[in-house]
Design an enzyme around this catalytic site. Sequence first.
Site, PDB file in Angstrom:
ATOM      1  N   CYS A   1      -5.181   6.139  -4.209  1.00  0.00           N
ATOM      2  CA  CYS A   1      -5.969   6.873  -3.234  1.00  0.00           C
ATOM      3  C   CYS A   1      -7.371   6.300  -3.131  1.00  0.00           C
ATOM      4  O   CYS A   1      -7.885   5.700  -4.062  1.00  0.00           O
ATOM      5  CB  CYS A   1      -6.054   8.345  -3.612  1.00  0.00           C
ATOM      6  SG  CYS A   1      -4.479   9.157  -3.877  1.00  0.00           S
TER       7      CYS A   1
ATOM      8  N   ARG B   1      -5.480  -0.358  -0.820  1.00  0.00           N
ATOM      9  CA  ARG B   1      -5.107   0.329  -2.055  1.00  0.00           C
ATOM     10  C   ARG B   1      -3.748   1.016  -1.944  1.00  0.00           C
ATOM     11  O   ARG B   1      -3.149   1.374  -2.950  1.00  0.00           O
ATOM     12  CB  ARG B   1      -6.177   1.369  -2.415  1.00  0.00           C
ATOM     13  CG  ARG B   1      -7.513   0.760  -2.741  1.00  0.00           C
ATOM     14  CD  ARG B   1      -8.599   1.821  -2.857  1.00  0.00           C
ATOM     15  NE  ARG B   1      -8.425   2.669  -4.008  1.00  0.00           N
ATOM     16  CZ  ARG B   1      -8.972   2.463  -5.196  1.00  0.00           C
ATOM     17  NH1 ARG B   1      -9.720   1.396  -5.386  1.00  0.00           N
ATOM     18  NH2 ARG B   1      -8.779   3.294  -6.195  1.00  0.00           N
TER      19      ARG B   1
ATOM     20  N   TRP C   1      -2.375   8.785  -1.505  1.00  0.00           N
ATOM     21  CA  TRP C   1      -1.071   8.316  -1.972  1.00  0.00           C
ATOM     22  C   TRP C   1      -0.364   9.538  -2.534  1.00  0.00           C
ATOM     23  O   TRP C   1      -0.827  10.152  -3.493  1.00  0.00           O
ATOM     24  CB  TRP C   1      -1.265   7.241  -3.030  1.00  0.00           C
ATOM     25  CG  TRP C   1       0.000   6.812  -3.717  1.00  0.00           C
ATOM     26  CD1 TRP C   1       0.600   7.406  -4.778  1.00  0.00           C
ATOM     27  CD2 TRP C   1       0.808   5.687  -3.388  1.00  0.00           C
ATOM     28  NE1 TRP C   1       1.729   6.720  -5.138  1.00  0.00           N
ATOM     29  CE2 TRP C   1       1.884   5.665  -4.310  1.00  0.00           C
ATOM     30  CE3 TRP C   1       0.730   4.685  -2.412  1.00  0.00           C
ATOM     31  CZ2 TRP C   1       2.867   4.675  -4.275  1.00  0.00           C
ATOM     32  CZ3 TRP C   1       1.713   3.717  -2.389  1.00  0.00           C
ATOM     33  CH2 TRP C   1       2.769   3.711  -3.305  1.00  0.00           C
TER      34      TRP C   1
ATOM     35  N   ASN D   1      -9.122  11.731  -6.394  1.00  0.00           N
ATOM     36  CA  ASN D   1      -8.180  10.744  -6.899  1.00  0.00           C
ATOM     37  C   ASN D   1      -7.807  11.137  -8.314  1.00  0.00           C
ATOM     38  O   ASN D   1      -8.652  11.599  -9.073  1.00  0.00           O
ATOM     39  CB  ASN D   1      -8.802   9.346  -6.934  1.00  0.00           C
ATOM     40  CG  ASN D   1      -9.017   8.770  -5.565  1.00  0.00           C
ATOM     41  OD1 ASN D   1      -8.592   9.323  -4.568  1.00  0.00           O
ATOM     42  ND2 ASN D   1      -9.695   7.638  -5.519  1.00  0.00           N
ATOM     43  N   GLY D   2      -6.548  10.914  -8.687  1.00  0.00           N
ATOM     44  CA  GLY D   2      -6.115  11.247 -10.030  1.00  0.00           C
ATOM     45  C   GLY D   2      -5.059  12.340 -10.013  1.00  0.00           C
ATOM     46  O   GLY D   2      -4.477  12.650  -8.969  1.00  0.00           O
TER      47      GLY D   2
ATOM     48  N   LYS E   1       7.479 -11.073  -5.999  1.00  0.00           N
ATOM     49  CA  LYS E   1       6.826 -11.246  -4.698  1.00  0.00           C
ATOM     50  C   LYS E   1       7.817 -11.035  -3.561  1.00  0.00           C
ATOM     51  O   LYS E   1       7.523 -10.394  -2.564  1.00  0.00           O
ATOM     52  CB  LYS E   1       6.205 -12.642  -4.592  1.00  0.00           C
ATOM     53  CG  LYS E   1       4.968 -12.832  -5.402  1.00  0.00           C
ATOM     54  CD  LYS E   1       3.802 -12.015  -4.842  1.00  0.00           C
ATOM     55  CE  LYS E   1       2.774 -11.753  -5.917  1.00  0.00           C
ATOM     56  NZ  LYS E   1       3.165 -10.733  -6.892  1.00  0.00           N
TER      57      LYS E   1
ATOM     58  N   GLU F   1       8.735  -7.349  -3.291  1.00  0.00           N
ATOM     59  CA  GLU F   1       7.590  -6.524  -2.906  1.00  0.00           C
ATOM     60  C   GLU F   1       7.379  -6.498  -1.396  1.00  0.00           C
ATOM     61  O   GLU F   1       7.133  -5.436  -0.825  1.00  0.00           O
ATOM     62  CB  GLU F   1       6.301  -7.064  -3.561  1.00  0.00           C
ATOM     63  CG  GLU F   1       6.035  -6.585  -4.953  1.00  0.00           C
ATOM     64  CD  GLU F   1       4.705  -7.113  -5.471  1.00  0.00           C
ATOM     65  OE1 GLU F   1       3.929  -6.314  -6.004  1.00  0.00           O
ATOM     66  OE2 GLU F   1       4.439  -8.329  -5.334  1.00  0.00           O
TER      67      GLU F   1
ATOM     68  N   HIS G   1      25.716 -15.629 -19.280  1.00  0.00           N
ATOM     69  CA  HIS G   1      25.736 -14.338 -19.954  1.00  0.00           C
ATOM     70  C   HIS G   1      25.673 -13.179 -18.958  1.00  0.00           C
ATOM     71  O   HIS G   1      25.221 -12.092 -19.308  1.00  0.00           O
ATOM     72  CB  HIS G   1      24.581 -14.252 -20.954  1.00  0.00           C
ATOM     73  CG  HIS G   1      24.669 -15.269 -22.046  1.00  0.00           C
ATOM     74  ND1 HIS G   1      25.430 -15.099 -23.176  1.00  0.00           N
ATOM     75  CD2 HIS G   1      24.115 -16.505 -22.149  1.00  0.00           C
ATOM     76  CE1 HIS G   1      25.331 -16.151 -23.948  1.00  0.00           C
ATOM     77  NE2 HIS G   1      24.540 -17.032 -23.350  1.00  0.00           N
TER      78      HIS G   1
ATOM     79  N   LYS H   1      -2.188  -1.028  -4.220  1.00  0.00           N
ATOM     80  CA  LYS H   1      -2.844  -2.187  -4.829  1.00  0.00           C
ATOM     81  C   LYS H   1      -3.307  -1.874  -6.241  1.00  0.00           C
ATOM     82  O   LYS H   1      -3.047  -2.632  -7.172  1.00  0.00           O
ATOM     83  CB  LYS H   1      -4.043  -2.615  -3.972  1.00  0.00           C
ATOM     84  CG  LYS H   1      -4.790  -3.825  -4.513  1.00  0.00           C
ATOM     85  CD  LYS H   1      -3.932  -5.055  -4.488  1.00  0.00           C
ATOM     86  CE  LYS H   1      -4.685  -6.281  -4.940  1.00  0.00           C
ATOM     87  NZ  LYS H   1      -3.802  -7.452  -5.064  1.00  0.00           N
TER      88      LYS H   1
END
Length: 610
Positions: free
Chosen positions: A2, A27, A75, A100-101, A487, A490, A506, A605
Amino acid sequence: MCGIVGAVAERDVTPILLEGLKRLEYRGYDSAGIAVLDSEGMLDRLRAVGKVSTLESGMERHPLHGHTGIAHTRWATHGKPTESNAHPHVCKESVAVVHNGIIENHETLRQQQKAAGYCFTSETDTETVAHQVHHYLEAGKDLLDAVRSAVADLEGAYALGVVSTAEPERLVAARLGSPLVIGIGIGEHFIASDVAALLPVTQRFVFLEEGDIADIGRNALTIYDSAGRRVERPVRESELTADAAERGNYRHYMQKEIFEQAQAIANTLEGRISGRGVLEEAFGPGAGKIFDTVQGVHIIACGTSYHAGQIGRYWLESLAGIPCSVEVASEFRYRKQVVRRNSLVVTISQSGETADTLAGLKEAKRLGFGKSLTICNVPESSLVRESDLSLMTRAGPEIGVASTKAFTTQLAALMLLVIVLGRRHGMTEQEEARLVGQLESLPRRIEEVLRLDPTIERLAERFADKSHALFLGRGAQYPVAMEGALKLKEISYIHAEAYPAGELKHGPLALVDADMPVIVVAPNNELLEKLKSNLQEVRARGGELIVFADTLAEMDSGDGIQIFDISPTDDEIAPIVFTIPLQLLSYHVALIKGTDVDQPRNLAKSVTVE
């Protein structure tokens, strides 16, 4: 994760808040909102699900103007991405909060507040903060004391920005476990999650420490520590400029950051090398005495930084002769540790605010592992402040969620560490000079491999209908394969896995068929012949091979195998060089797939909460 922006000024702060939100988009977020105190001191709020541009469009229908305000990109954690769950949260049209948090005791607070008559309009933990501040305002406290009392009731992590109609020219901020910075202007002050949000309006910043509460007005800033004592925090001048985080002529931030890597690594090395040796003073005051005591290294990191740490382990053990372990930070703190004293605890993080890595460092310190070093890209971050030593990568702002230049500069920084520790464990001056020469050659070698971009762009077309991919590497190239797979998944959403090439028999060989491309990194080293045998196993089962190979490896393209030549590269720095084509491949595949390259779905991010 956030993002927070806030301002108290003589001018209309709405454009400042909106620009700040745009600069925090990297972010990761799913909704956005702004609340301001208008000319009559009344709260006016607008929220929207989706991009900041959606919020901006909404302001055309619902204009906001005010001299004090807060804004947020959210977020989703508690509650789905909906307008009602978006920040800022408001209590009884008199208090607005951005956060945030995670408030861990929010359920208990919610029950208490419902019993006291408060109504909830969201599913978030943050709304309990707004109600708690309002409760103390109603009890006769001013905004500062109301926030101070409210945070005393909170358990968890938070960065808060709070405004109230009772004091429309005042903004109170608090920080515990989530980063928060104050920007200083002329007759105005700002808050934000990081400096990037405020670079258009100031380059002077104060970084709040754990437990700090800041009382902010247009012309006044007072900070109190966790014990309630008035304190002075240093004002720092940021070296970043507003255009440092611009895309320029590039289509995406990720593309720009891939092509910045030669210069970024040059910046990492600048001033850290003298003649043919590494200057250990670059690691901070007293670094030499700390390094003298190091008998092992314990690396703690997450994601891409964890992959860098794995390559660092190969180097530390093979070049410096020092035992090294690498831990996923989110696992380290939740298992019983066997403490190895005189271990150097090395944390690696682009942002320096990764919650699990920061918690891992604190746990290692509590257990008594030894001194600590962070390899980081943000000088004012929490990891830097918590560590005994620090080495800044100087990569510059990295906006794309998929890390590129942060990774390669971390590797360059790790090699510097390998050298300064290695000279204490038998590394000769000649060996150090050889490794320094390799580091100094990196910018040129990276520029050379970037010339493969047009060829890789054409290669990416073969992934248009692919849903799976396999990456292979041996030795220090195995973490490179892991990073390449990360990558690709993502930003293109293709399922990708990485394996040591020797592990094919294997299990992974069962996956190989004509529909699963196999991407291989093949430098010219002692494992090359074994790797060639592994590739034959893939071809025998109809697999399609894409091989990035050192030209001295003498591998030729043929039926079902395409070779991309990489200029001869010294074995030690090969992991850095061979990373570049995998970054380019993932970028161009994502373009073909039509995904959001810079802000892939579901990802952030900076992961600043667990």
